[in-house]
Motif scaffolding. Sequence first.
Motif, PDB file in Angstrom:
ATOM      1  N   ARG B  24       0.819  -1.217   0.000  1.00 22.23           N
ATOM      2  CA  ARG B  24       0.000   0.000   0.000  1.00 22.23           C
ATOM      3  C   ARG B  24       0.852   1.266   0.000  1.00 22.23           C
ATOM      4  O   ARG B  24       0.689   2.116  -0.848  1.00 22.23           O
ATOM      5  N   HIS B  25       1.794   1.377   0.953  1.00 18.76           N
ATOM      6  CA  HIS B  25       2.534   2.635   1.057  1.00 18.76           C
ATOM      7  C   HIS B  25       3.995   2.465   0.706  1.00 18.76           C
ATOM      8  O   HIS B  25       4.649   1.531   1.157  1.00 18.76           O
ATOM      9  N   HIS B  33       6.069  10.043   6.845  1.00 18.46           N
ATOM     10  CA  HIS B  33       4.920  10.121   7.733  1.00 18.46           C
ATOM     11  C   HIS B  33       5.325  10.059   9.204  1.00 18.46           C
ATOM     12  O   HIS B  33       4.920  10.885  10.017  1.00 18.46           O
ATOM     13  N   ASN B  36       7.359  12.950  10.358  1.00 15.40           N
ATOM     14  CA  ASN B  36       6.488  14.101  10.485  1.00 15.40           C
ATOM     15  C   ASN B  36       5.603  14.027  11.729  1.00 15.40           C
ATOM     16  O   ASN B  36       5.323  15.057  12.341  1.00 15.40           O
ATOM     17  N   TYR B 144      10.030  15.179   0.675  1.00 10.81           N
ATOM     18  CA  TYR B 144       8.912  14.277   0.384  1.00 10.81           C
ATOM     19  C   TYR B 144       8.141  14.731  -0.852  1.00 10.81           C
ATOM     20  O   TYR B 144       7.759  13.908  -1.697  1.00 10.81           O
ATOM     21  N   HIS B 153       3.638   9.792  -6.994  1.00 12.20           N
ATOM     22  CA  HIS B 153       2.703   9.609  -5.882  1.00 12.20           C
ATOM     23  C   HIS B 153       1.699  10.764  -5.860  1.00 12.20           C
ATOM     24  O   HIS B 153       0.504  10.559  -5.698  1.00 12.20           O
ATOM     25  N   TYR B 191      -6.907   5.888  -2.252  1.00 13.99           N
ATOM     26  CA  TYR B 191      -7.544   6.855  -1.364  1.00 13.99           C
ATOM     27  C   TYR B 191      -8.860   7.300  -1.997  1.00 13.99           C
ATOM     28  O   TYR B 191      -8.945   7.414  -3.218  1.00 13.99           O
ATOM     29  N   GLN B 195     -10.352  11.823   1.246  1.00 10.15           N
ATOM     30  CA  GLN B 195      -9.008  11.560   1.761  1.00 10.15           C
ATOM     31  C   GLN B 195      -7.975  12.335   0.938  1.00 10.15           C
ATOM     32  O   GLN B 195      -7.067  12.956   1.480  1.00 10.15           O
ATOM     33  N   TYR B 199      -5.413  15.064   2.467  1.00 11.82           N
ATOM     34  CA  TYR B 199      -3.963  14.886   2.423  1.00 11.82           C
ATOM     35  C   TYR B 199      -3.292  15.966   1.581  1.00 11.82           C
ATOM     36  O   TYR B 199      -2.253  16.517   1.964  1.00 11.82           O
ATOM     37  N   ILE B 253      -5.804  16.391  12.142  1.00 13.25           N
ATOM     38  CA  ILE B 253      -5.296  15.234  12.875  1.00 13.25           C
ATOM     39  C   ILE B 253      -6.400  14.552  13.680  1.00 13.25           C
ATOM     40  O   ILE B 253      -6.463  13.319  13.746  1.00 13.25           O
ATOM     41  N   HIS B 256      -8.305  12.671  11.128  1.00  9.62           N
ATOM     42  CA  HIS B 256      -7.399  11.645  10.624  1.00  9.62           C
ATOM     43  C   HIS B 256      -7.327  10.452  11.584  1.00  9.62           C
ATOM     44  O   HIS B 256      -7.495   9.297  11.177  1.00  9.62           O
ATOM     45  N   GLU B 268      -4.477  -0.449   9.316  1.00  8.32           N
ATOM     46  CA  GLU B 268      -4.091   0.875   8.809  1.00  8.32           C
ATOM     47  C   GLU B 268      -2.680   1.237   9.244  1.00  8.32           C
ATOM     48  O   GLU B 268      -1.846   1.648   8.441  1.00  8.32           O
ATOM     49  N   MET B 272       1.110   1.684   7.230  1.00 11.75           N
ATOM     50  CA  MET B 272       1.972   2.858   7.241  1.00 11.75           C
ATOM     51  C   MET B 272       3.346   2.516   7.827  1.00 11.75           C
ATOM     52  O   MET B 272       4.281   3.297   7.722  1.00 11.75           O
TER      53      MET B 272
HETATM   54  C1  HEM Z   1      -0.169   8.777  15.673  1.00 11.76           C
HETATM   55  C2  HEM Z   1      -0.698   9.543  14.779  1.00 11.76           C
HETATM   56  C3  HEM Z   1      -1.002   9.136  13.339  1.00 11.76           C
HETATM   57  C4  HEM Z   1      -1.401   7.924  12.834  1.00 11.76           C
HETATM   58  C5  HEM Z   1      -1.662   6.617  13.578  1.00 11.76           C
HETATM   59  C6  HEM Z   1      -1.545   8.086  11.403  1.00 11.76           C
HETATM   60  C7  HEM Z   1      -1.918   7.073  10.511  1.00 11.76           C
HETATM   61  C8  HEM Z   1      -1.990   7.209   9.131  1.00 11.76           C
HETATM   62  C9  HEM Z   1      -2.352   6.147   8.229  1.00 11.76           C
HETATM   63  C10 HEM Z   1      -2.724   4.735   8.640  1.00 11.76           C
HETATM   64  C11 HEM Z   1      -2.319   6.657   6.967  1.00 11.76           C
HETATM   65  C12 HEM Z   1      -2.651   5.903   5.676  1.00 11.76           C
HETATM   66  C13 HEM Z   1      -4.140   5.985   5.410  1.00 11.76           C
HETATM   67  C14 HEM Z   1      -4.527   5.023   4.323  1.00 11.76           C
HETATM   68  O1  HEM Z   1      -3.716   4.181   3.957  1.00 11.76           O
HETATM   69  O2  HEM Z   1      -5.682   5.108   3.848  1.00 11.76           O
HETATM   70  C15 HEM Z   1      -1.900   8.036   7.058  1.00 11.76           C
HETATM   71  C16 HEM Z   1      -1.690   8.885   5.985  1.00 11.76           C
HETATM   72  C17 HEM Z   1      -1.345  10.221   6.097  1.00 11.76           C
HETATM   73  N1  HEM Z   1      -1.164  10.932   7.290  1.00 11.76           N
HETATM   74 FE1  HEM Z   1      -1.222  10.159   9.156  1.00 11.76          FE
HETATM   75  N2  HEM Z   1      -1.248   9.381  11.080  1.00 11.76           N
HETATM   76  C18 HEM Z   1      -0.905  10.062  12.235  1.00 11.76           C
HETATM   77  C19 HEM Z   1      -0.536  11.394  12.352  1.00 11.76           C
HETATM   78  C20 HEM Z   1      -0.416  12.264  11.269  1.00 11.76           C
HETATM   79  C21 HEM Z   1      -0.007  13.634  11.389  1.00 11.76           C
HETATM   80  C22 HEM Z   1       0.362  14.338  12.697  1.00 11.76           C
HETATM   81  C23 HEM Z   1      -0.026  14.156  10.119  1.00 11.76           C
HETATM   82  C24 HEM Z   1       0.295  15.567   9.627  1.00 11.76           C
HETATM   83  C25 HEM Z   1       0.512  16.607  10.332  1.00 11.76           C
HETATM   84  C26 HEM Z   1      -0.436  13.112   9.221  1.00 11.76           C
HETATM   85  C27 HEM Z   1      -0.575  13.259   7.852  1.00 11.76           C
HETATM   86  C28 HEM Z   1      -0.847  12.232   6.958  1.00 11.76           C
HETATM   87  C29 HEM Z   1      -0.822  12.384   5.515  1.00 11.76           C
HETATM   88  C30 HEM Z   1      -0.515  13.675   4.745  1.00 11.76           C
HETATM   89  C31 HEM Z   1      -1.110  11.127   4.967  1.00 11.76           C
HETATM   90  C32 HEM Z   1      -1.129  10.755   3.472  1.00 11.76           C
HETATM   91  C33 HEM Z   1       0.303  10.386   3.079  1.00 11.76           C
HETATM   92  C34 HEM Z   1       0.492  10.180   1.591  1.00 11.76           C
HETATM   93  O3  HEM Z   1      -0.078   9.223   1.036  1.00 11.76           O
HETATM   94  O4  HEM Z   1       1.236  10.952   1.006  1.00 11.76           O
HETATM   95  N3  HEM Z   1      -0.653  11.968   9.953  1.00 11.76           N
HETATM   96  N4  HEM Z   1      -1.710   8.360   8.405  1.00 11.76           N
END
Ligand code: HEM
Lengths: 250, 284
Positions: B24-25, B33, B36, B144, B153, B191, B195, B199, B253, B256, B268, B272
């Motif tokens: 997936r990723h 990720h 960040n 990134y 991507h 996505y 979503q 993102y 967040i 999210h 999920e 990641m």
């Molecule tokens: C513990 C905290 C977090 C968890 C468990 C988490 C989990 C995830 C997961 C599972 C995905 C993939 C979703 C999918 O596959 O459909 C994702 C994508 C993403 N998350 Fe998080 N996230 C967290 C915190 C954050 C924070 C703090 C940010 C930004 C400030 C963030 C920004 C993003 C972005 C932009 C993506 C899309 C990445 C891409 O495909 O380019 N996440 N996150």
Amino acid sequence: MSLLTRRSVLTGLGFSTIIGTTAGLVLSPSFRDLILGSGEKLAYQTHRLIGRNALAPEFTESQMSPDFRTNGNTMPASADYQRHMETDFANWQLQVDGLVATPKTFSLSALKALPARTQITRHDCVEGWSAIGKWTGVPLSALLAQVSLLPTARYLVLHCADDFSGNAYYESIDLVDAFHPQTILAHTMNDTPLSVGHGAPLRLRVERQLGYKQAKYIMRIEATASLAKIGLGKGGFWEDQIGYDWYAGI
Amino acid sequence: MSLTNPATMATTAAAPKGGDLVDRHRLSTRLWHWTNVVTFVIMLMSGLMIFNAHPRLYWGAYGANPDYAWLQIGATQANTGFVRVGSVTADTTGILGRWTDGDGQVRNRAFPSWATLPASYNLALARRWHLTFAWVFAVGLAAYLIRSLANRHLTRDLLPTAEEIRPAHIWADIKHHAKLQFPTGVAALRYNVLQKFAYLSVLIALIPGMILTGSTMSPGLNAAMPWLLDLFGGRQSARSLHFIFAIGLVGFIVIHLAMVLLAGPFNEVRSMITGRYRLPKEKI
Ligand code: HEM
């Protein structure tokens, strides 16, 4: 299939860096200090690289703060300063010495007789507020031309009349800022003689840095090769006492 | 996501179906990720501590105590905490403005110690955290974004397609979200459009906005890059926008994390970390 593919090595390296750094930050104070010290150095070097001689923005009279608040000490306690204040700084003298060819002193009237620069600039406190005011004073470069810095000089230290519980205020700047055209020793603010609250009779304006660098109540300017032996060695009162960064361009 | 990659398709032979473990990723996505996540927590908490030094926001080039603040967090004479936005004031005693710290001490300060880094008032240290990790935040995002342009991507996985931005499609997606229906089988490979919007707005608007408004508050950078001040309308406007963008990110967040929990946190989060994701089984 080998376990050590390029991909698995990259994955391993990447995730161990993230986990290792995070664990280090949480668990090791010395690692934390090392990392946290790097931001100031990066900012200082980057700013010098991309804007060594760049000018701070200047404003028009209509953009000035209606009320420019004071900050820090607003009334130096020393008996010496009090005497100068009562006599309107008639006997006050600025001393310029250290690593210079010809140390000199300047009276307030001598400073006011020198060619002055006037600039309307923004003053930014480390706490977050900003105020715009008009400053008139002698370019520091013009003063330095009169005393001739020695080649070993790297910093200028500004010794001030005020103190906090006995610790004298001081600040320091590098030579890039010392010779910057907007770096002036201001004796006039908003077209009137500098008030005691704002640093009478003379304060520094080093326009590309934060408020705590704008030393007030300047008594002496000393050219030095190092900051290590001045105060507690960090280059300024707040730097020594509570750890503000010496480079305050951000 | 790398399933659209023909090479991966070839090895999985037929199109994957619900129940399959798929890639997936990408590694770059996973590394950015988690870097960040750590960086953002540091930036947010140290930022709240810095805000505590002057809990008032202004519009324009200047702004200090004698000037009108459009937002203020503080404590009243009557010992209550408040947040004021414009002329509307809310009592926030216990959470914002006036609260009790871990040692039972009552404090008149904007954000409570559990939300700030460090926990006690220390502007010098908070600035060190903030201004050091700002580099990780900015350089990490730039790297990134460049990587994600190069490996498509951004264009393939994050940019909505023409079909997806049709109002009917967006509306259908909103309804699915409202009913907490998540895609299954092949539909879950990509996505969904909401979503993608979320993102993309984080990656090309909110985080870049944080970095640019943050840079605009630097008097050194104001000299080197004065256009930043024109872009945001002055240093105090940039400071206000910095705060607003941060709230936007916090809002993202919250949603999210809720979505990750609802969609199945183990699967999920595994995707990641390891990149592998089990496609949810079709519902028929
Ligand atoms: C513990 C905290 C977090 C968890 C468990 C988490 C989990 C995830 C997961 C599972 C995905 C993939 C979703 C999918 O596959 O459909 C994702 C994508 C993403 N998350 Fe998080 N996230 C967290 C915190 C954050 C924070 C703090 C940010 C930004 C400030 C963030 C920004 C993003 C972005 C932009 C993506 C899309 C990445 C891409 O495909 O380019 N996440 N996150």
